[in-house]
Design a protein around this motif. Structure first.
Motif, PDB file in Angstrom:
ATOM      1  N   THR A  80       0.833  -1.205   0.000  1.00  0.00           N
ATOM      2  CA  THR A  80       0.000   0.000   0.000  1.00  0.00           C
ATOM      3  C   THR A  80       0.866   1.253   0.000  1.00  0.00           C
ATOM      4  N   LYS A  81       1.894   1.262   0.819  1.00  0.00           N
ATOM      5  CA  LYS A  81       2.814   2.400   0.838  1.00  0.00           C
ATOM      6  C   LYS A  81       3.477   2.607  -0.527  1.00  0.00           C
ATOM      7  N   LEU A  82       3.915   1.511  -1.123  1.00  0.00           N
ATOM      8  CA  LEU A  82       4.606   1.609  -2.406  1.00  0.00           C
ATOM      9  C   LEU A  82       3.658   2.051  -3.518  1.00  0.00           C
ATOM     10  N   VAL A  83       2.454   1.503  -3.541  1.00  0.00           N
ATOM     11  CA  VAL A  83       1.502   1.835  -4.601  1.00  0.00           C
ATOM     12  C   VAL A  83       1.059   3.283  -4.498  1.00  0.00           C
ATOM     13  N   VAL A  84       0.702   3.737  -3.294  1.00  0.00           N
ATOM     14  CA  VAL A  84       0.261   5.126  -3.127  1.00  0.00           C
ATOM     15  C   VAL A  84       1.371   6.092  -3.522  1.00  0.00           C
ATOM     16  N   THR A  85       2.584   5.816  -3.069  1.00  0.00           N
ATOM     17  CA  THR A  85       3.706   6.689  -3.411  1.00  0.00           C
ATOM     18  C   THR A  85       3.991   6.665  -4.902  1.00  0.00           C
ATOM     19  N   ALA A  86       3.936   5.473  -5.496  1.00  0.00           N
ATOM     20  CA  ALA A  86       4.190   5.362  -6.934  1.00  0.00           C
ATOM     21  C   ALA A  86       3.159   6.144  -7.740  1.00  0.00           C
ATOM     22  N   LEU A  87       1.907   6.078  -7.350  1.00  0.00           N
ATOM     23  CA  LEU A  87       0.856   6.808  -8.066  1.00  0.00           C
ATOM     24  C   LEU A  87       1.090   8.316  -8.004  1.00  0.00           C
ATOM     25  N   VAL A  88       1.468   8.801  -6.837  1.00  0.00           N
ATOM     26  CA  VAL A  88       1.738  10.239  -6.701  1.00  0.00           C
ATOM     27  C   VAL A  88       2.936  10.651  -7.545  1.00  0.00           C
ATOM     28  N   VAL A  89       3.998   9.851  -7.500  1.00  0.00           N
ATOM     29  CA  VAL A  89       5.204  10.164  -8.267  1.00  0.00           C
ATOM     30  C   VAL A  89       4.927  10.119  -9.764  1.00  0.00           C
ATOM     31  N   VAL A  90       4.218   9.091 -10.213  1.00  0.00           N
ATOM     32  CA  VAL A  90       3.904   8.971 -11.637  1.00  0.00           C
ATOM     33  C   VAL A  90       3.031  10.133 -12.098  1.00  0.00           C
ATOM     34  N   ALA A  91       2.031  10.484 -11.296  1.00  0.00           N
ATOM     35  CA  ALA A  91       1.136  11.579 -11.677  1.00  0.00           C
ATOM     36  C   ALA A  91       1.896  12.903 -11.788  1.00  0.00           C
ATOM     37  N   SER A  92       2.706  13.208 -10.802  1.00  0.00           N
ATOM     38  CA  SER A  92       3.419  14.491 -10.806  1.00  0.00           C
ATOM     39  C   SER A  92       4.471  14.564 -11.906  1.00  0.00           C
ATOM     40  N   THR A  93       5.256  13.507 -12.076  1.00  0.00           N
ATOM     41  CA  THR A  93       6.307  13.543 -13.104  1.00  0.00           C
ATOM     42  C   THR A  93       5.733  13.478 -14.518  1.00  0.00           C
ATOM     43  N   THR A  94       4.618  12.804 -14.682  1.00  0.00           N
ATOM     44  CA  THR A  94       3.967  12.783 -16.002  1.00  0.00           C
ATOM     45  C   THR A  94       3.480  14.168 -16.382  1.00  0.00           C
ATOM     46  N   VAL A  95       2.873  14.859 -15.441  1.00  0.00           N
ATOM     47  CA  VAL A  95       2.405  16.227 -15.693  1.00  0.00           C
ATOM     48  C   VAL A  95       3.576  17.126 -16.068  1.00  0.00           C
ATOM     49  N   LEU A  96       4.673  17.012 -15.340  1.00  0.00           N
ATOM     50  CA  LEU A  96       5.847  17.837 -15.630  1.00  0.00           C
ATOM     51  C   LEU A  96       6.445  17.499 -16.991  1.00  0.00           C
ATOM     52  N   SER A  97       6.490  16.213 -17.325  1.00  0.00           N
ATOM     53  CA  SER A  97       7.037  15.804 -18.609  1.00  0.00           C
ATOM     54  C   SER A  97       6.202  16.346 -19.770  1.00  0.00           C
ATOM     55  N   VAL A  98       4.898  16.217 -19.647  1.00  0.00           N
ATOM     56  CA  VAL A  98       4.002  16.710 -20.699  1.00  0.00           C
ATOM     57  C   VAL A  98       4.130  18.220 -20.849  1.00  0.00           C
ATOM     58  N   ALA A  99       4.150  18.926 -19.718  1.00  0.00           N
ATOM     59  CA  ALA A  99       4.220  20.383 -19.756  1.00  0.00           C
ATOM     60  C   ALA A  99       5.532  20.869 -20.371  1.00  0.00           C
ATOM     61  N   PHE A 100       6.657  20.288 -19.934  1.00  0.00           N
ATOM     62  CA  PHE A 100       7.939  20.731 -20.475  1.00  0.00           C
ATOM     63  C   PHE A 100       8.079  20.350 -21.945  1.00  0.00           C
ATOM     64  N   THR A 101       7.617  19.162 -22.321  1.00  0.00           N
ATOM     65  CA  THR A 101       7.679  18.745 -23.719  1.00  0.00           C
ATOM     66  C   THR A 101       6.894  19.703 -24.599  1.00  0.00           C
ATOM     67  N   TRP A 102       5.750  20.136 -24.126  1.00  0.00           N
ATOM     68  CA  TRP A 102       4.916  21.074 -24.907  1.00  0.00           C
ATOM     69  C   TRP A 102       5.612  22.408 -25.071  1.00  0.00           C
ATOM     70  N   TRP A 103       6.295  22.871 -24.022  1.00  0.00           N
ATOM     71  CA  TRP A 103       7.037  24.128 -24.096  1.00  0.00           C
ATOM     72  C   TRP A 103       8.207  24.015 -25.065  1.00  0.00           C
ATOM     73  N   TRP A 104       8.896  22.887 -25.021  1.00  0.00           N
ATOM     74  CA  TRP A 104      10.108  22.720 -25.822  1.00  0.00           C
ATOM     75  C   TRP A 104       9.825  22.361 -27.274  1.00  0.00           C
ATOM     76  N   SER A 105       8.694  21.758 -27.568  1.00  0.00           N
ATOM     77  CA  SER A 105       8.412  21.198 -28.892  1.00  0.00           C
ATOM     78  C   SER A 105       8.528  22.190 -30.045  1.00  0.00           C
ATOM     79  N   PRO A 106       8.179  23.473 -29.903  1.00  0.00           N
ATOM     80  CA  PRO A 106       8.325  24.373 -31.052  1.00  0.00           C
ATOM     81  C   PRO A 106       9.763  24.568 -31.513  1.00  0.00           C
ATOM     82  N   VAL A 107      10.744  24.327 -30.632  1.00  0.00           N
ATOM     83  CA  VAL A 107      12.142  24.547 -31.008  1.00  0.00           C
ATOM     84  C   VAL A 107      12.943  23.247 -30.991  1.00  0.00           C
TER      85      VAL A 107
END
Length: 333
Positions: free
Chosen positions: A133-160
């Motif tokens: 339970t500890k591992l799954v809850v933590t993994a979900l939070v980490v995946v959610a936050s890093t996925t959001v950051l990856s998508v956001a930065f990729t969108w910013w960088w994609s024009p160049v």
């Protein structure tokens, strides 16, 4: 009377059951409540950073439209606001280390050091369920936050992304902050931190060791990153003077360049480096240099390289997770 009472209570009961069904319960609720400050901080920071990236994307597009975006004219890179982009990708590159140290390392070490793990072992819940339970809850939070950051930065960088001047794709702070790589890197450091904390049982010591481990992972990852792609080699037979350099795809990552000789051998491009043009030409003639041999990776391989690398990192994470569960099942307290 009884009919009215029954009819009036039914919707309220249904509504209460629905509200309860949407809430966390049991072990999941306990784990979330225990680490909610850390998890909410991580999610909130990801949301703020993502909003910043989205805003900067709009600013970048506004600037690029003045140069005919998406078909950019010459000189567009001279005034491009690259400072914020460079600073942001450098900071994002530190996130796997920071999250591993402050989220992964204390996850079990804190409970073991404070004695909370012993209390859990006296309850009806099993150690495996508590661990997973500890591992799954933590993994979900980490995946959610890093996925959001990856998508956001990729969108910013994609024009160049086609530029090899501004945030080239093969640069570590670009490659490691786009696609699935930041998610996989962060999960690896977090779960490694959990395992280190489980073994050392001291929070501060576990954080220090996790920091060292995360730095080593970053160094090793930087050495194997280019090996994830299929190197493309192009050769020429037009000499090595002006205009003889082979045409490469835009934003190609040149890994090696050598002189090509008439017999088909390769010699280092610095072999004939000399202070005088006459000496250089004599050296080229002596070695029968007829052209260039260039090894490079095209940007078209970026996605496949990222997914291959992420799969390797996730496989390592899965192995660490199995170790945590197997070790913790019998030796946690």
């Amino acid at each position: 009377m009884s009919t009215l009472t029954s009819t009036g209570n039914t919707p309220a009961a249904t509504s209460t059951d629905t509200r309860r069904g949407l809430r966390l319960r049991g072990t999941t609720w306990v784990v979330w409540r225990q680490h909610r400050a850390t998890h909410w901080t991580l999610l909130a920071a990801a949301a703020v950073c993502a909003a910043f990236c989205f805003y900067q994307r709009q600013e970048a597009i506004t600037y690029l439209e003045g140069y005919g975006y998406p078909h950019l004219k010459d000189g567009w890179a001279d005034g491009f606001p690259r400072a914020l982009l460079d600073q942001t990708r450098s900071l994002l590159g530190l996130l796997p280390i920071v999250i591993g140290v402050f989220v992964g390392a204390p996850l079990l070490a804190g409970d073991l050091e404070s004695g909370a793990a012993k209390l859990v072992s006296t309850q009806s819940i099993s150690r495996v369920r508590w661990l997973t339970t500890k591992l799954v809850v933590t993994a979900l939070v980490v995946v959610a936050s890093t996925t959001v950051l990856s998508v956001a930065f990729t969108w910013w960088w994609s024009p160049v992304k086609s530029s090899n001047i501004i945030a080239p794709w093969y640069d570590s702070s670009t490659f490691d902050n786009t696609g699935p790589v930041p998610v996989a890197l962060t999960l690896l450091t977090v779960f490694a931190g959990v395992a280190i904390g489980m073994l050392l049982r001291r929070t501060l010591l576990s954080m220090v060791v996790t920091l060292g481990f995360a730095v080593v992972v970053q160094v090793m990852w930087s050495k194997v990153r280019t090996s994830l792609g299929n190197v493309v080699t192009v050769t020429t037979h037009n000499g090595v003077g002006d205009g003889a350099w082979p045409r490469l795809p835009e934003n190609a990552n040149v890994l090696d360049q050598s002189y090509l000789t008439a017999p088909g051998d390769l010699i280092g491009w610095g072999t004939c480096a000399s202070d005088t043009e006459k000496a250089t030409e004599a050296c080229l003639a002596k070695h029968q240099v007829v052209g260039w041999s260039i090894d490079y990776l095209p940007i078209s391989q970026m996605s496949s390289m990222q997914w291959l690398g992420a799969s390797v990192l996730l496989a390592l994470t899965a192995g660490i997770t199995a170790f945590i569960v197997l070790w913790g099942r019998k030796r946690l307290v």
